[in-house]
Motif scaffolding. Structure first.
Motif, PDB file in Angstrom:
ATOM      1  N   MET A  65      26.422  37.238 -24.926  1.00  0.00           N
ATOM      2  CA  MET A  65      26.549  38.492 -24.192  1.00  0.00           C
ATOM      3  C   MET A  65      25.973  39.680 -24.952  1.00  0.00           C
ATOM      4  N   ILE A  66      25.929  39.606 -26.287  1.00  0.00           N
ATOM      5  CA  ILE A  66      25.372  40.724 -27.059  1.00  0.00           C
ATOM      6  C   ILE A  66      23.908  40.981 -26.705  1.00  0.00           C
ATOM      7  N   ALA A  98      28.856  51.987 -20.504  1.00  0.00           N
ATOM      8  CA  ALA A  98      29.824  50.887 -20.466  1.00  0.00           C
ATOM      9  C   ALA A  98      29.449  49.763 -21.430  1.00  0.00           C
ATOM     10  N   GLN A  99      28.167  49.444 -21.495  1.00  0.00           N
ATOM     11  CA  GLN A  99      27.768  48.244 -22.230  1.00  0.00           C
ATOM     12  C   GLN A  99      27.545  48.468 -23.718  1.00  0.00           C
ATOM     13  N   ASP A 100      27.188  49.672 -24.126  1.00  0.00           N
ATOM     14  CA  ASP A 100      27.055  49.944 -25.566  1.00  0.00           C
ATOM     15  C   ASP A 100      28.370  49.679 -26.315  1.00  0.00           C
ATOM     16  N   GLN A 105      32.256  45.855 -29.374  1.00  0.00           N
ATOM     17  CA  GLN A 105      33.490  45.057 -29.293  1.00  0.00           C
ATOM     18  C   GLN A 105      33.194  43.584 -29.522  1.00  0.00           C
ATOM     19  N   LEU A 106      32.143  43.087 -28.902  1.00  0.00           N
ATOM     20  CA  LEU A 106      31.750  41.691 -29.074  1.00  0.00           C
ATOM     21  C   LEU A 106      31.367  41.401 -30.525  1.00  0.00           C
ATOM     22  N   THR A 107      30.666  42.340 -31.145  1.00  0.00           N
ATOM     23  CA  THR A 107      30.270  42.196 -32.552  1.00  0.00           C
ATOM     24  C   THR A 107      31.498  42.150 -33.450  1.00  0.00           C
ATOM     25  N   LYS A 111      32.906  39.068 -35.958  1.00  0.00           N
ATOM     26  CA  LYS A 111      33.215  39.277 -37.376  1.00  0.00           C
ATOM     27  C   LYS A 111      34.630  38.815 -37.682  1.00  0.00           C
ATOM     28  N   GLU A 112      35.557  39.109 -36.788  1.00  0.00           N
ATOM     29  CA  GLU A 112      36.957  38.694 -36.967  1.00  0.00           C
ATOM     30  C   GLU A 112      37.076  37.172 -36.982  1.00  0.00           C
ATOM     31  N   TRP A 113      36.230  36.512 -36.196  1.00  0.00           N
ATOM     32  CA  TRP A 113      36.261  35.053 -36.121  1.00  0.00           C
ATOM     33  C   TRP A 113      35.433  34.393 -37.224  1.00  0.00           C
ATOM     34  N   GLY A 114      34.771  35.203 -38.049  1.00  0.00           N
ATOM     35  CA  GLY A 114      33.950  34.657 -39.117  1.00  0.00           C
ATOM     36  C   GLY A 114      32.630  34.095 -38.647  1.00  0.00           C
ATOM     37  N   SER A 115      32.124  34.606 -37.517  1.00  0.00           N
ATOM     38  CA  SER A 115      30.849  34.144 -36.963  1.00  0.00           C
ATOM     39  C   SER A 115      29.859  35.293 -36.929  1.00  0.00           C
ATOM     40  N   ALA A 116      28.611  34.979 -37.140  1.00  0.00           N
ATOM     41  CA  ALA A 116      27.578  36.007 -37.144  1.00  0.00           C
ATOM     42  C   ALA A 116      27.120  36.301 -35.730  1.00  0.00           C
ATOM     43  N   PRO A 117      26.985  37.589 -35.380  1.00  0.00           N
ATOM     44  CA  PRO A 117      26.463  37.915 -34.055  1.00  0.00           C
ATOM     45  C   PRO A 117      24.979  37.600 -33.975  1.00  0.00           C
ATOM     46  N   THR A 118      24.525  37.207 -32.808  1.00  0.00           N
ATOM     47  CA  THR A 118      23.094  36.998 -32.620  1.00  0.00           C
ATOM     48  C   THR A 118      22.422  38.349 -32.524  1.00  0.00           C
TER      49      THR A 118
END
Length: 210
Positions: A65-66, A98-100, A105-107, A111-118
């Motif tokens: 979604m990012i 809305a989407q910015d 939030q998605l990013t 980070k909280e889950w320990g995964s890198a955003p695309t």
């Protein structure tokens, strides 16, 4: 002399009795010590790890979604310099506003889950895998984005809304997948928010195109 011997014998007997009593107490103490050290306590067992509250589908949703939102923001930024329709201008502004924050939030969730955003595709129109073709989720191709950038006025408005409807439909499908397969309460709440907002915007654009 006889009295002395009797007294000595009595003293020896008393000492022997006292010694036996101390030995028994020591043995009892030792026995209690062994019982204490041999009994396991509840604190010696490690508590099970806390649940993370997310799964692989949540991560896929956020990572997909990012860049999807990123392209929608890029499309919205084209509007002020190409459209004169106040309703289209207002809609594009609302989409960007809305989407910015949702991208952020998605990013933060990743980070909280320990995964890198695309990374958001550097070339508009790239799909989630970085290829120059429309990926899942209604992403525009690089060629479609070039056509949109070249348009002006009413032609631009029509093309922009057609593309944004397709883009929104893709986002809604991605969000529905998150609702059915995801585990994170925050991610699922965001997915529902995306469905509600973007379905309303689709209806609005369909009305404007008529």
């Amino acid at each position: 002399m006889r009295k002395l011997l009797i007294g000595a014998s009595a003293a020896a007997a008393l000492a022997l009795i006292a010694g036996c009593g101390n030995s028994g107490n020591d043995s009892g103490m030792a026995g209690h010590g062994t019982m204490n050290t041999g009994t396991p306590t509840s604190t010696s067992t490690s508590a099970p790890a806390a649940a993370t509250g997310n799964n692989a589908d949540d991560i896929s949703f956020a990572q997909g979604m990012i860049p999807h939102h990123g392209q929608a923001v890029e499309m919205a930024k084209l509007v002020p310099s190409r459209s004169t329709d106040p309703k289209v201008l207002d809609l594009a502004k609302r989409i960007q506003q809305a989407q910015d924050p949702e991208i952020q939030q998605l990013t933060d969730m990743l980070k909280e889950w320990g995964s890198a955003p695309t990374s958001t595709p550097s070339t508009p129109g790239m799909d989630h895998g970085g290829h120059g073709s429309a990926g899942s989720g209604g992403m525009m191709t690089a060629e479609e984005m070039k056509q949109l950038e070249a348009a002006k006025g009413a032609e631009f408005d029509r093309m922009w809304m057609q593309m944004m409807i397709k883009h929104h439909e893709g986002a809604i499908e991605m969000a529905r997948t998150e609702l059915s397969k995801g585990a994170s309460a925050e991610a699922k709440a965001l997915a529902q928010k995306i469905i509600d907002a973007q379905q309303a915007e689709i209806t609005e654009m369909q009305g404007l195109m008529k």
